[in-house]
Design a protein around this motif. Structure first.
Motif, short mmCIF file in Angstrom:
data_model
loop_
_atom_site.label_atom_id
_atom_site.label_comp_id
_atom_site.label_asym_id
_atom_site.label_seq_id
_atom_site.Cartn_x
_atom_site.Cartn_y
_atom_site.Cartn_z
N ALA A 89 0.83 -1.21 0.00
CA ALA A 89 0.00 0.00 0.00
C ALA A 89 0.86 1.26 0.00
O ALA A 89 0.55 2.21 -0.73
CB ALA A 89 -0.93 -0.01 1.20
N GLU A 90 1.92 1.28 0.79
CA GLU A 90 2.81 2.45 0.82
C GLU A 90 3.38 2.74 -0.56
O GLU A 90 3.39 3.89 -1.01
CB GLU A 90 3.97 2.22 1.80
CG GLU A 90 3.59 2.35 3.24
CD GLU A 90 4.74 2.04 4.19
OE1 GLU A 90 5.58 1.15 3.89
OE2 GLU A 90 4.80 2.69 5.24
N ARG A 91 3.84 1.69 -1.22
CA ARG A 91 4.40 1.85 -2.56
C ARG A 91 3.33 2.32 -3.55
O ARG A 91 3.55 3.24 -4.33
CB ARG A 91 5.03 0.54 -3.03
CG ARG A 91 5.80 0.68 -4.34
CD ARG A 91 6.33 -0.62 -4.85
NE ARG A 91 5.21 -1.48 -5.22
CZ ARG A 91 5.10 -2.76 -4.86
NH1 ARG A 91 6.02 -3.34 -4.16
NH2 ARG A 91 4.05 -3.47 -5.24
N ASP A 92 2.14 1.72 -3.48
CA ASP A 92 1.06 2.09 -4.40
C ASP A 92 0.56 3.51 -4.16
O ASP A 92 0.20 4.21 -5.11
CB ASP A 92 -0.10 1.09 -4.30
CG ASP A 92 0.21 -0.24 -4.96
OD1 ASP A 92 1.30 -0.38 -5.56
OD2 ASP A 92 -0.63 -1.15 -4.86
N ILE A 93 0.56 3.97 -2.92
CA ILE A 93 0.17 5.35 -2.62
C ILE A 93 1.22 6.30 -3.20
O ILE A 93 0.89 7.29 -3.85
CB ILE A 93 -0.01 5.56 -1.10
CG1 ILE A 93 -1.28 4.86 -0.61
CG2 ILE A 93 -0.05 7.06 -0.77
CD1 ILE A 93 -1.42 4.80 0.90
N LYS A 94 2.48 5.97 -2.97
CA LYS A 94 3.58 6.81 -3.48
C LYS A 94 3.54 6.91 -5.00
O LYS A 94 3.81 7.95 -5.57
CB LYS A 94 4.92 6.23 -3.02
CG LYS A 94 6.11 7.16 -3.24
CD LYS A 94 7.39 6.52 -2.74
CE LYS A 94 7.39 6.58 -1.22
NZ LYS A 94 8.65 6.11 -0.64
N ARG A 120 -5.66 5.55 -3.66
CA ARG A 120 -5.90 6.78 -2.90
C ARG A 120 -5.07 6.78 -1.62
O ARG A 120 -4.73 5.73 -1.10
CB ARG A 120 -7.37 6.88 -2.51
CG ARG A 120 -8.27 7.10 -3.71
CD ARG A 120 -9.72 7.35 -3.36
NE ARG A 120 -10.33 6.25 -2.64
CZ ARG A 120 -11.02 6.38 -1.50
NH1 ARG A 120 -11.18 7.55 -0.94
NH2 ARG A 120 -11.57 5.34 -0.93
N GLU A 121 -4.78 7.97 -1.14
CA GLU A 121 -4.05 8.08 0.12
C GLU A 121 -5.03 7.88 1.27
O GLU A 121 -5.90 8.72 1.51
CB GLU A 121 -3.36 9.44 0.22
CG GLU A 121 -2.37 9.48 1.35
CD GLU A 121 -1.41 10.64 1.26
OE1 GLU A 121 -0.94 11.06 2.32
OE2 GLU A 121 -1.13 11.11 0.14
N ILE A 122 -4.89 6.76 1.93
CA ILE A 122 -5.75 6.36 3.04
C ILE A 122 -4.81 5.98 4.18
O ILE A 122 -3.74 5.40 3.92
CB ILE A 122 -6.62 5.14 2.65
CG1 ILE A 122 -7.52 5.47 1.46
CG2 ILE A 122 -7.46 4.66 3.82
CD1 ILE A 122 -8.23 4.26 0.88
N PRO A 123 -5.15 6.27 5.43
CA PRO A 123 -4.29 5.83 6.52
C PRO A 123 -4.02 4.32 6.42
O PRO A 123 -4.95 3.52 6.20
CB PRO A 123 -5.08 6.18 7.78
CG PRO A 123 -5.97 7.31 7.36
CD PRO A 123 -6.31 7.01 5.92
#
Length: 195
Positions: A136-141, A146-149
């Motif tokens: 998720a961190e990589r996909d957000i970057k 979407r940027e989600i906590p």
């Protein structure tokens, strides 16, 4: 040489008991499965159980830890460094589906277990969370999702999975739940994350 053979046999018996206990706990429940039934299914004496595990709780802890090793090892094997979110979610469901009945018992009965067993369950969830959050961190970057906590990404996924497992009788009559609904759950979850 005789000592080594004896040690090998002892380890083999111990592993056999853990394997049978995993199946028995899945079948009868973590709180209700009896060591006498485990011994009978393993084709060993009741005393043999306690020569390998001092208490029933220690046996259950060992079974949960073995399950955790299997599911996290399976996840490590199935997930590569260049995988995407779909890959990690599919790997998670494949790992669970191999032990679906036992995992469902863990979810349903976790609050009834001793602290050591509950801590083992937390460690299993942490290992699963690590992989999902890493992707998720990589996909957000990379602006793929979407940027989600990050904690909400994992908690939403695991909540969805646990809801379906706990209520599996509503969703499937035969076979594994994730064979029947895995793709649908993954598609739905990814739709929540996509931009």
């Amino acid at each position: 040489m005789a000592g080594t053979q004896r040690q090998d046999q002892k380890l083999k018996t111990r592993n056999h008991i853990i394997e049978i206990a995993l199946n028995q706990f899945a079948k009868d429940g973590l709180t209700l499965a009896r060591t006498a039934d485990i011994a009978s299914a393993a084709n060993v004496s009741h005393g043999t159980i306690f020569s390998h595990f001092k208490t029933r709780e220690i046996l259950l802890d060992e079974v949960i830890e073995e399950f955790g090793r299997r599911i996290t090892t399976r996840l490590h094997e199935l997930v590569s460094s260049d995988c995407d979110m779909r890959d990690v979610l599919e790997a998670h469901l494949r790992g669970i589906s191999e032990y679906e009945t036992f995992y469902t018992r863990l979810i349903l009965e976790s609050r009834l277990l001793n602290e050591s067993s509950r801590n083992s369950i937390i460690m299993i969830q942490s290992a699963i969370s690590f992989h999902i959050i890493q992707v998720a961190e990589r996909d957000i970057k990379e602006c793929k999702i979407r940027e989600i906590p990050l904690d909400l990404i994992f908690n939403t996924w695991i909540g969805l999975v646990h809801h379906y497992l706990i209520n599996s009788d509503l969703y499937t009559k035969e076979g594994t739940l994730f064979d029947a609904h895995g793709k649908r759950l993954i598609d739905h979850f990814l739709n929540l994350l996509n931009k």
